[in-house]
Enzyme design. Structure first.
Site: not given
Length: 186
Positions: A54, A64, A124, A162
């Site tokens: 992603h 991130k 995250y 996904d």
């Protein structure tokens, strides 16, 4: 910027341990200068749960800072920067709650992970807010990436999204190469 594996110091005694999971000064000293604006937390019940690959495209691209807070994951960053000599290459690191490792993933890299344990939790920080109109991804099983996901031959647990993402060759990158090629972790 390039992905960086980070292992914050832990200070332990008979009670357990203490760590600074985020320290802006320490990250800046490593060349990571991001203003994080959002914290995310995911839970995956089954081992072999795969999330990714992603990213968010500009104008809402995200860096991130990823860590595993329960269990263990195999975390990857894929270079998606147009013009990069390492375009389509990836790096991976095992992140565990027991070890406290982190992975910094800069803007221009796709992110994905597979859980190595049951009941894995991942937390995250992101440098921009979630923007559904900017979210995108690359197929986890793209043969051009040849990522050897540690699944032991089993099929991963995937979201419907996904399971239908584009291959790298079917996609045009909105990210610009910044002059820093991807390098392997020590």
């Amino acid at each position: 910027m390039i992905p960086r594996r980070i292992v914050p110091s832990r200070f332990g005694d008979t009670r357990g341990w203490f760590t600074e999971s985020y320290n802006k000064r320490a990250l800046t000293a490593l060349g990571i200068d991001c203003d994080f604006v959002q914290d995310n937390h995911s839970f995956s019940a089954a081992s072999g749960t795969l999330r990714g690959i992603h990213f968010q495209a500009p104008p809402h691209a995200q860096a991130k800072l990823v860590r595993c807070v329960a269990g263990a994951i195999w975390d990857i960053a894929v270079d998606l920067r147009a013009g990069s000599p390492t375009y389509g290459r990836w790096v991976a690191a095992e992140l565990t709650a027991a070890g406290g490792e982190q992975l910094f993933i800069p803007v221009g890299f796709g992110h994905g992970f597979v859980t190595l344990t049951q009941n894995a939790e991942v937390a995250y920080k992101t440098s921009d807010y979630y923007a559904p109109e900017s979210e995108a991804g690359i197929a986890w099983n793209d043969p051009d990436l040849a990522i050897p996901w540690p699944l032991g031959g089993a099929k991963p647990f995937l979201s419907e999204k996904d399971d239908t993402l584009l291959r790298l060759a079917e996609w045009e990158s909105p990210f610009t190469y910044d002059g820093h090629p991807l390098v392997e972790f020590n």
